[in-house]
Design a protein around this motif. Structure first.
Motif, mmCIF file in Angstrom:
data_model
loop_
_atom_site.group_PDB
_atom_site.id
_atom_site.type_symbol
_atom_site.label_atom_id
_atom_site.label_comp_id
_atom_site.label_asym_id
_atom_site.label_seq_id
_atom_site.Cartn_x
_atom_site.Cartn_y
_atom_site.Cartn_z
ATOM 1 N N LYS A 93 -11.041 -1.331 -70.405
ATOM 2 C CA LYS A 93 -10.362 -1.564 -69.124
ATOM 3 C C LYS A 93 -9.795 -0.295 -68.493
ATOM 4 C CE LYS A 93 -8.946 -6.287 -70.323
ATOM 5 N NZ LYS A 93 -7.776 -7.191 -70.544
ATOM 6 N N GLY A 94 -9.538 0.730 -69.309
ATOM 7 C CA GLY A 94 -8.893 1.911 -68.756
ATOM 8 C C GLY A 94 -9.145 3.156 -69.571
ATOM 9 N N ASN A 95 -8.227 4.134 -69.429
ATOM 10 C CA ASN A 95 -8.391 5.438 -70.069
ATOM 11 C C ASN A 95 -7.489 5.626 -71.291
ATOM 12 O OD1 ASN A 95 -10.277 6.323 -68.115
ATOM 13 N ND2 ASN A 95 -8.597 6.789 -66.698
ATOM 14 N N LYS A 96 -6.859 4.572 -71.753
ATOM 15 C CA LYS A 96 -5.977 4.697 -72.912
ATOM 16 C C LYS A 96 -6.793 4.881 -74.187
ATOM 17 C CE LYS A 96 -2.121 1.930 -71.131
ATOM 18 N NZ LYS A 96 -1.280 0.730 -71.362
ATOM 19 N N ARG A 97 -6.205 5.596 -75.122
ATOM 20 C CA ARG A 97 -6.843 5.769 -76.428
ATOM 21 C C ARG A 97 -6.652 4.518 -77.268
ATOM 22 N NH1 ARG A 97 -8.284 10.999 -77.703
ATOM 23 N NH2 ARG A 97 -7.681 12.576 -76.180
ATOM 24 N N GLN A 98 -7.574 4.319 -78.199
ATOM 25 C CA GLN A 98 -7.530 3.100 -78.999
ATOM 26 C C GLN A 98 -6.268 3.033 -79.843
ATOM 27 O OE1 GLN A 98 -10.915 2.507 -81.571
ATOM 28 N NE2 GLN A 98 -10.667 0.297 -81.562
ATOM 29 N N GLY A 99 -5.810 4.172 -80.354
ATOM 30 C CA GLY A 99 -4.589 4.167 -81.157
ATOM 31 C C GLY A 99 -3.390 3.719 -80.356
ATOM 32 N N THR A 100 -3.288 4.195 -79.110
ATOM 33 C CA THR A 100 -2.193 3.787 -78.235
ATOM 34 C C THR A 100 -2.253 2.290 -77.964
ATOM 35 O OG1 THR A 100 -2.200 5.962 -77.173
ATOM 36 C CG2 THR A 100 -1.130 4.165 -75.979
ATOM 37 N N ILE A 101 -3.444 1.779 -77.760
ATOM 38 C CA ILE A 101 -3.626 0.344 -77.506
ATOM 39 C C ILE A 101 -3.181 -0.476 -78.709
ATOM 40 C CG2 ILE A 101 -5.367 -1.451 -77.149
ATOM 41 C CD1 ILE A 101 -6.936 0.637 -75.492
ATOM 42 N N LEU A 102 -3.545 -0.037 -79.900
ATOM 43 C CA LEU A 102 -3.166 -0.768 -81.113
ATOM 44 C C LEU A 102 -1.657 -0.840 -81.276
ATOM 45 C CD1 LEU A 102 -5.884 0.689 -83.519
ATOM 46 C CD2 LEU A 102 -5.682 -1.712 -82.819
ATOM 47 N N VAL A 103 -0.970 0.238 -80.896
ATOM 48 C CA VAL A 103 0.500 0.239 -80.954
ATOM 49 C C VAL A 103 1.067 -0.699 -79.899
ATOM 50 C CG1 VAL A 103 2.575 1.648 -80.611
ATOM 51 C CG2 VAL A 103 0.664 2.552 -81.944
ATOM 52 N N GLU A 104 0.545 -0.629 -78.681
ATOM 53 C CA GLU A 104 1.040 -1.481 -77.596
ATOM 54 C C GLU A 104 0.821 -2.961 -77.881
ATOM 55 O OE1 GLU A 104 -0.887 -0.088 -74.090
ATOM 56 O OE2 GLU A 104 0.455 1.642 -73.838
ATOM 57 N N GLU A 106 -12.992 2.126 -86.170
ATOM 58 C CA GLU A 106 -13.882 1.803 -87.292
ATOM 59 C C GLU A 106 -13.267 2.247 -88.618
ATOM 60 O OE1 GLU A 106 -16.439 1.121 -83.883
ATOM 61 O OE2 GLU A 106 -14.853 2.540 -84.354
ATOM 62 N N MET A 107 -12.618 3.412 -88.619
ATOM 63 C CA MET A 107 -11.986 3.894 -89.838
ATOM 64 C C MET A 107 -10.865 2.953 -90.278
ATOM 65 S SD MET A 107 -9.516 7.143 -90.518
ATOM 66 C CE MET A 107 -8.149 6.104 -89.948
ATOM 67 N N LEU A 108 -10.035 2.526 -89.327
ATOM 68 C CA LEU A 108 -8.933 1.617 -89.656
ATOM 69 C C LEU A 108 -9.452 0.272 -90.155
ATOM 70 C CD1 LEU A 108 -6.590 2.379 -86.625
ATOM 71 C CD2 LEU A 108 -6.233 3.074 -88.999
ATOM 72 N N LEU A 109 -10.566 -0.149 -89.579
ATOM 73 C CA LEU A 109 -11.176 -1.408 -89.999
ATOM 74 C C LEU A 109 -11.673 -1.302 -91.435
ATOM 75 C CD1 LEU A 109 -11.812 -4.182 -88.734
ATOM 76 C CD2 LEU A 109 -14.032 -3.257 -88.046
ATOM 77 N N LYS A 110 -12.325 -0.194 -91.758
ATOM 78 C CA LYS A 110 -12.850 0.006 -93.123
ATOM 79 C C LYS A 110 -11.734 0.161 -94.139
ATOM 80 C CE LYS A 110 -15.628 3.313 -91.654
ATOM 81 N NZ LYS A 110 -16.633 4.415 -91.631
ATOM 82 N N LEU A 166 -10.537 -7.680 -88.078
ATOM 83 C CA LEU A 166 -11.663 -7.682 -87.144
ATOM 84 C C LEU A 166 -11.210 -8.176 -85.774
ATOM 85 C CD1 LEU A 166 -14.666 -7.321 -86.539
ATOM 86 C CD2 LEU A 166 -15.045 -9.650 -87.409
ATOM 87 N N ASP A 167 -10.374 -9.221 -85.756
ATOM 88 C CA ASP A 167 -9.874 -9.745 -84.476
ATOM 89 C C ASP A 167 -9.069 -8.680 -83.730
ATOM 90 O OD1 ASP A 167 -11.058 -12.183 -84.887
ATOM 91 O OD2 ASP A 167 -9.250 -13.143 -85.691
ATOM 92 N N GLN A 168 -8.223 -7.956 -84.456
ATOM 93 C CA GLN A 168 -7.419 -6.906 -83.828
ATOM 94 C C GLN A 168 -8.303 -5.782 -83.313
ATOM 95 O OE1 GLN A 168 -4.846 -6.042 -87.147
ATOM 96 N NE2 GLN A 168 -3.249 -7.464 -86.453
ATOM 97 N N TYR A 169 -9.308 -5.444 -84.072
ATOM 98 C CA TYR A 169 -10.254 -4.400 -83.647
ATOM 99 C C TYR A 169 -10.955 -4.811 -82.360
ATOM 100 C CZ TYR A 169 -14.653 -1.799 -83.561
ATOM 101 O OH TYR A 169 -15.733 -1.045 -83.159
ATOM 102 N N GLU A 170 -11.466 -6.032 -82.320
ATOM 103 C CA GLU A 170 -12.206 -6.495 -81.151
ATOM 104 C C GLU A 170 -11.305 -6.587 -79.917
ATOM 105 O OE1 GLU A 170 -15.778 -9.108 -83.239
ATOM 106 O OE2 GLU A 170 -13.904 -10.119 -82.658
ATOM 107 N N ARG A 171 -10.053 -7.004 -80.120
ATOM 108 C CA ARG A 171 -9.104 -7.063 -78.995
ATOM 109 C C ARG A 171 -8.829 -5.653 -78.462
ATOM 110 N NH1 ARG A 171 -4.290 -9.607 -77.269
ATOM 111 N NH2 ARG A 171 -3.943 -8.703 -75.188
ATOM 112 N N SER A 172 -8.691 -4.693 -79.345
ATOM 113 C CA SER A 172 -8.428 -3.319 -78.906
ATOM 114 C C SER A 172 -9.630 -2.745 -78.147
ATOM 115 C CB SER A 172 -8.073 -2.431 -80.098
ATOM 116 O OG SER A 172 -9.197 -2.202 -80.930
#
Length: 298
Positions: free
Chosen positions: A123-134, A101-105, A111-117
Protein backbone atom coordinates in the motif's frame (compact mmCIF):
# COMPACT_ATOMS: atom_id res chain seq x y z
CA UNK A 1 33.51 3.11 27.40
CA UNK A 2 35.95 2.16 24.64
CA UNK A 3 35.01 3.33 21.13
CA UNK A 4 34.16 0.56 18.72
CA UNK A 5 37.18 -0.59 16.75
CA UNK A 6 39.79 0.56 19.28
CA UNK A 7 39.53 -2.31 21.73
CA UNK A 8 42.17 -4.84 20.79
CA UNK A 9 43.03 -8.34 21.97
CA UNK A 10 46.65 -9.24 22.69
CA UNK A 11 47.72 -12.85 22.97
CA UNK A 12 50.62 -13.21 25.40
CA UNK A 13 52.11 -16.58 24.58
CA UNK A 14 55.79 -16.09 25.27
CA UNK A 15 56.77 -16.85 28.82
CA UNK A 16 53.34 -18.08 29.82
CA UNK A 17 49.88 -16.53 29.91
CA UNK A 18 49.05 -13.85 32.47
CA UNK A 19 45.97 -14.63 34.49
CA UNK A 20 46.20 -18.36 34.01
CA UNK A 21 46.17 -20.80 31.12
CA UNK A 22 44.16 -19.71 28.14
CA UNK A 23 43.52 -16.16 29.32
CA UNK A 24 43.53 -13.19 27.00
CA UNK A 25 44.69 -9.76 28.04
CA UNK A 26 42.76 -6.90 26.50
CA UNK A 27 44.05 -3.40 26.03
CA UNK A 28 43.33 -0.24 24.07
CA UNK A 29 45.92 0.81 21.51
CA UNK A 30 45.05 3.70 19.23
CA UNK A 31 48.38 3.71 17.42
CA UNK A 32 48.03 0.10 16.29
CA UNK A 33 44.48 0.66 15.07
CA UNK A 34 45.74 3.49 12.88
CA UNK A 35 48.70 1.57 11.41
CA UNK A 36 48.48 0.88 7.69
CA UNK A 37 48.28 -2.63 6.34
CA UNK A 38 51.17 -4.24 4.55
CA UNK A 39 48.74 -6.51 2.67
CA UNK A 40 49.13 -6.85 -1.06
CA UNK A 41 46.89 -4.77 -3.27
CA UNK A 42 43.61 -6.46 -4.12
CA UNK A 43 41.52 -5.34 -7.13
CA UNK A 44 38.37 -3.48 -6.12
CA UNK A 45 36.39 -5.65 -8.54
CA UNK A 46 36.79 -9.20 -9.71
CA UNK A 47 35.90 -12.83 -9.05
CA UNK A 48 35.57 -14.36 -5.60
CA UNK A 49 37.27 -17.40 -7.07
CA UNK A 50 40.42 -15.28 -7.33
CA UNK A 51 40.04 -13.17 -4.17
CA UNK A 52 37.56 -14.65 -1.73
CA UNK A 53 35.34 -12.65 0.62
CA UNK A 54 37.77 -12.97 3.54
CA UNK A 55 40.61 -11.48 1.50
CA UNK A 56 38.44 -8.66 0.16
CA UNK A 57 37.01 -7.69 3.54
CA UNK A 58 40.41 -7.82 5.24
CA UNK A 59 41.84 -5.55 2.58
CA UNK A 60 38.99 -3.04 2.90
CA UNK A 61 39.23 -3.16 6.68
CA UNK A 62 43.00 -2.69 6.85
CA UNK A 63 42.85 0.20 4.41
CA UNK A 64 39.96 1.93 6.23
CA UNK A 65 37.78 1.98 3.12
CA UNK A 66 34.36 3.63 3.04
CA UNK A 67 31.88 2.55 0.42
CA UNK A 68 29.69 -0.29 -0.84
CA UNK A 69 30.80 -3.83 -1.64
CA UNK A 70 28.38 -5.40 -4.14
CA UNK A 71 28.34 -9.19 -4.49
CA UNK A 72 26.54 -11.15 -7.18
CA UNK A 73 26.08 -14.86 -7.79
CA UNK A 74 23.43 -16.20 -10.17
CA UNK A 75 20.16 -14.59 -9.02
CA UNK A 76 21.58 -13.40 -5.69
CA UNK A 77 22.62 -9.76 -5.33
CA UNK A 78 23.94 -8.45 -2.01
CA UNK A 79 25.48 -5.22 -0.75
CA UNK A 80 27.75 -4.72 2.26
CA UNK A 81 28.23 -1.15 3.47
CA UNK A 82 31.48 -0.07 5.12
CA UNK A 83 32.61 3.06 6.91
CA UNK A 84 36.28 3.48 7.77
CA UNK A 85 36.85 -0.20 7.09
CA UNK A 86 34.09 -1.38 9.45
CA UNK A 87 30.88 -3.01 8.26
CA UNK A 88 27.84 -0.97 9.23
CA UNK A 89 25.04 -2.72 7.34
CA UNK A 90 24.14 -5.22 4.62
CA UNK A 91 21.18 -5.93 2.40
CA UNK A 92 20.11 -8.54 -0.13
CA UNK A 93 17.81 -8.26 -3.15
CA UNK A 94 17.12 -12.00 -3.18
CA UNK A 95 13.48 -12.64 -2.25
CA UNK A 96 14.17 -15.34 0.33
CA UNK A 97 16.68 -13.07 2.10
CA UNK A 98 14.05 -10.45 2.99
CA UNK A 99 13.39 -9.57 6.62
CA UNK A 100 9.85 -11.00 6.62
CA UNK A 101 10.96 -14.36 5.26
CA UNK A 102 13.76 -14.53 7.83
CA UNK A 103 11.37 -13.78 10.70
CA UNK A 104 8.96 -16.38 9.37
CA UNK A 105 11.69 -19.04 9.23
CA UNK A 106 12.85 -18.14 12.74
CA UNK A 107 9.31 -18.45 14.10
CA UNK A 108 9.27 -14.80 15.19
CA UNK A 109 6.04 -14.16 13.29
CA UNK A 110 3.20 -16.37 12.07
CA UNK A 111 2.13 -16.95 8.48
CA UNK A 112 -1.00 -14.84 9.04
CA UNK A 113 1.09 -11.98 10.43
CA UNK A 114 3.52 -12.24 7.53
CA UNK A 115 0.74 -12.14 4.94
CA UNK A 116 -0.94 -9.17 6.66
CA UNK A 117 2.36 -7.26 6.66
CA UNK A 118 2.81 -7.99 2.93
CA UNK A 119 -0.65 -6.55 2.24
CA UNK A 120 0.28 -3.36 4.07
CA UNK A 121 3.68 -3.28 2.38
CA UNK A 122 2.01 -3.07 -1.04
CA UNK A 123 0.00 0.00 0.00
CA UNK A 124 2.87 2.41 0.59
CA UNK A 125 6.56 3.07 1.14
CA UNK A 126 6.89 1.79 4.71
CA UNK A 127 9.40 -0.91 5.51
CA UNK A 128 8.12 -4.30 6.54
CA UNK A 129 9.75 -4.06 9.97
CA UNK A 130 7.98 -0.78 10.68
CA UNK A 131 4.68 -2.31 9.59
CA UNK A 132 5.15 -5.30 11.89
CA UNK A 133 5.69 -2.95 14.84
CA UNK A 134 2.68 -0.79 13.93
CA UNK A 135 0.50 -3.90 13.70
CA UNK A 136 1.63 -4.94 17.17
CA UNK A 137 3.36 -8.10 16.01
CA UNK A 138 6.78 -6.94 17.24
CA UNK A 139 8.12 -4.48 19.79
CA UNK A 140 10.55 -1.72 18.73
CA UNK A 141 13.28 -3.58 20.62
CA UNK A 142 12.50 -6.78 18.73
CA UNK A 143 12.73 -4.83 15.47
CA UNK A 144 16.19 -3.50 16.31
CA UNK A 145 17.41 -7.03 17.13
CA UNK A 146 15.82 -8.43 13.98
CA UNK A 147 17.34 -5.83 11.64
CA UNK A 148 20.84 -6.36 13.08
CA UNK A 149 20.48 -10.14 12.98
CA UNK A 150 19.16 -9.95 9.43
CA UNK A 151 22.13 -7.89 8.25
CA UNK A 152 24.62 -10.18 9.99
CA UNK A 153 23.03 -13.27 8.45
CA UNK A 154 23.32 -11.79 4.96
CA UNK A 155 27.03 -11.19 5.54
CA UNK A 156 28.07 -14.45 7.20
CA UNK A 157 26.09 -16.65 4.80
CA UNK A 158 28.03 -15.11 1.90
CA UNK A 159 31.30 -16.65 3.15
CA UNK A 160 30.12 -20.00 1.78
CA UNK A 161 30.20 -18.61 -1.78
CA UNK A 162 33.06 -20.20 -3.71
CA UNK A 163 32.63 -17.94 -6.72
CA UNK A 164 30.73 -14.86 -7.80
CA UNK A 165 31.40 -11.27 -8.81
CA UNK A 166 32.42 -8.53 -6.40
CA UNK A 167 32.80 -4.79 -6.89
CA UNK A 168 33.67 -2.12 -4.33
CA UNK A 169 32.56 1.46 -4.94
CA UNK A 170 34.16 4.12 -2.75
CA UNK A 171 32.11 6.93 -1.25
CA UNK A 172 29.48 7.32 1.43
CA UNK A 173 27.21 4.24 1.39
CA UNK A 174 23.76 4.85 -0.03
CA UNK A 175 21.63 3.33 2.69
CA UNK A 176 18.70 4.79 4.55
CA UNK A 177 19.12 2.44 7.47
CA UNK A 178 19.38 4.07 10.88
CA UNK A 179 19.97 0.74 12.63
CA UNK A 180 23.56 -0.33 12.03
CA UNK A 181 25.43 -3.40 13.17
CA UNK A 182 28.41 -3.09 15.48
CA UNK A 183 30.42 -6.27 15.12
CA UNK A 184 34.16 -6.25 14.52
CA UNK A 185 35.49 -7.51 11.21
CA UNK A 186 37.42 -10.39 12.81
CA UNK A 187 34.29 -11.61 14.61
CA UNK A 188 32.26 -11.49 11.39
CA UNK A 189 34.96 -13.45 9.55
CA UNK A 190 35.05 -16.05 12.35
CA UNK A 191 31.27 -16.40 12.24
CA UNK A 192 31.38 -16.69 8.46
CA UNK A 193 34.04 -19.41 8.55
CA UNK A 194 31.94 -21.35 11.06
CA UNK A 195 29.15 -21.44 8.46
CA UNK A 196 31.37 -23.10 5.84
CA UNK A 197 30.66 -26.84 5.64
CA UNK A 198 33.32 -27.75 3.09
CA UNK A 199 36.16 -29.64 4.83
CA UNK A 200 38.30 -29.84 1.68
CA UNK A 201 38.05 -26.12 1.00
CA UNK A 202 39.29 -25.23 4.50
CA UNK A 203 41.88 -28.03 4.69
CA UNK A 204 43.45 -26.99 1.39
CA UNK A 205 43.77 -23.47 2.76
CA UNK A 206 46.12 -24.55 5.56
CA UNK A 207 49.92 -24.87 5.53
CA UNK A 208 51.38 -28.42 5.45
CA UNK A 209 50.14 -30.44 8.41
CA UNK A 210 53.64 -30.96 9.84
CA UNK A 211 54.34 -27.22 9.96
CA UNK A 212 55.35 -26.00 13.42
CA UNK A 213 53.55 -22.77 14.32
CA UNK A 214 54.33 -19.74 16.43
CA UNK A 215 52.32 -16.62 17.21
CA UNK A 216 53.06 -13.82 14.78
CA UNK A 217 55.29 -10.95 15.77
CA UNK A 218 53.37 -8.54 13.52
CA UNK A 219 51.41 -6.22 15.85
CA UNK A 220 48.84 -5.38 13.17
CA UNK A 221 47.82 -9.04 13.00
CA UNK A 222 48.32 -9.74 16.70
CA UNK A 223 46.05 -7.04 18.08
CA UNK A 224 42.49 -7.78 16.96
CA UNK A 225 39.10 -7.61 18.61
CA UNK A 226 37.92 -11.23 18.74
CA UNK A 227 35.38 -12.96 20.97
CA UNK A 228 36.37 -16.57 21.57
CA UNK A 229 34.92 -19.43 23.56
CA UNK A 230 37.17 -21.13 26.11
CA UNK A 231 38.01 -24.15 23.94
CA UNK A 232 38.69 -21.89 20.97
CA UNK A 233 41.02 -19.84 23.14
CA UNK A 234 42.85 -23.01 24.13
CA UNK A 235 43.76 -23.59 20.48
CA UNK A 236 45.81 -20.40 20.60
CA UNK A 237 47.67 -21.54 23.73
CA UNK A 238 48.82 -24.64 21.82
CA UNK A 239 50.71 -22.47 19.33
CA UNK A 240 54.09 -22.26 21.03
CA UNK A 241 56.70 -22.64 18.29
CA UNK A 242 57.02 -26.38 18.89
CA UNK A 243 53.66 -27.95 18.08
CA UNK A 244 52.70 -28.47 14.47
CA UNK A 245 49.21 -28.47 13.00
CA UNK A 246 48.83 -32.20 13.52
CA UNK A 247 49.72 -31.79 17.22
CA UNK A 248 47.12 -29.05 17.59
CA UNK A 249 44.43 -31.32 16.16
CA UNK A 250 45.45 -34.13 18.52
CA UNK A 251 45.39 -31.92 21.61
CA UNK A 252 42.35 -29.82 20.75
CA UNK A 253 39.28 -30.00 22.98
CA UNK A 254 37.14 -29.28 19.94
CA UNK A 255 35.85 -31.71 17.35
CA UNK A 256 38.06 -32.08 14.29
CA UNK A 257 35.93 -29.89 12.01
CA UNK A 258 35.65 -27.18 14.67
CA UNK A 259 39.42 -27.30 15.15
CA UNK A 260 39.92 -26.97 11.40
CA UNK A 261 37.70 -23.89 11.26
CA UNK A 262 39.56 -22.26 14.15
CA UNK A 263 43.03 -22.98 12.71
CA UNK A 264 41.88 -21.78 9.29
CA UNK A 265 40.54 -18.59 10.87
CA UNK A 266 43.84 -17.89 12.64
CA UNK A 267 45.69 -18.64 9.43
CA UNK A 268 43.61 -16.26 7.30
CA UNK A 269 44.02 -13.48 9.86
CA UNK A 270 47.76 -14.24 9.92
CA UNK A 271 47.82 -14.61 13.68
CA UNK A 272 50.42 -17.35 13.45
CA UNK A 273 53.42 -18.04 11.28
CA UNK A 274 55.65 -20.99 10.57
CA UNK A 275 58.72 -21.66 12.66
CA UNK A 276 61.52 -21.11 10.19
CA UNK A 277 63.23 -24.36 9.33
CA UNK A 278 66.46 -24.34 7.37
CA UNK A 279 66.11 -25.73 3.86
CA UNK A 280 62.34 -25.22 3.63
CA UNK A 281 60.02 -22.61 2.23
CA UNK A 282 57.22 -23.16 4.71
CA UNK A 283 56.91 -19.51 5.61
CA UNK A 284 56.46 -18.56 1.97
CA UNK A 285 53.83 -21.27 1.60
CA UNK A 286 51.86 -19.86 4.53
CA UNK A 287 51.97 -16.36 3.12
CA UNK A 288 50.66 -17.63 -0.22
CA UNK A 289 47.86 -19.50 1.51
CA UNK A 290 46.74 -16.49 3.57
CA UNK A 291 47.35 -13.61 1.17
CA UNK A 292 44.08 -13.33 -0.65
CA UNK A 293 44.02 -16.67 -2.40
CA UNK A 294 40.56 -17.92 -3.20
CA UNK A 295 39.46 -21.41 -2.13
CA UNK A 296 40.59 -22.99 -5.37
CA UNK A 297 44.17 -21.72 -5.15
CA UNK A 298 46.89 -23.91 -3.76
Amino acid sequence: HTPHGLLQVQFFLSGGLPGGKGSLKRRTDRSLSMEKSSDSEIPLSGRLKENDLIAVLRYLNRNKKTGTLNLRRNDQDRSIYLKGGEIIFAMSRYIDDRLGEMLLKLGRITLDQYERSIEELKKGNKRQGTILVELGYMSPGDLVWSVKYHAKEIIVSTFSWIDGQYEFTEGNPRTEEVITIHMGMANLILEGIKRINDWTRLWNGLPPVDTALQITGNPINLFQDIDLEDREREIITKINGERNIRDIFRESGLKAFETLKMVYFLSRLRMFEAVKVEGTKIKEEIREKTEGAGPDKE
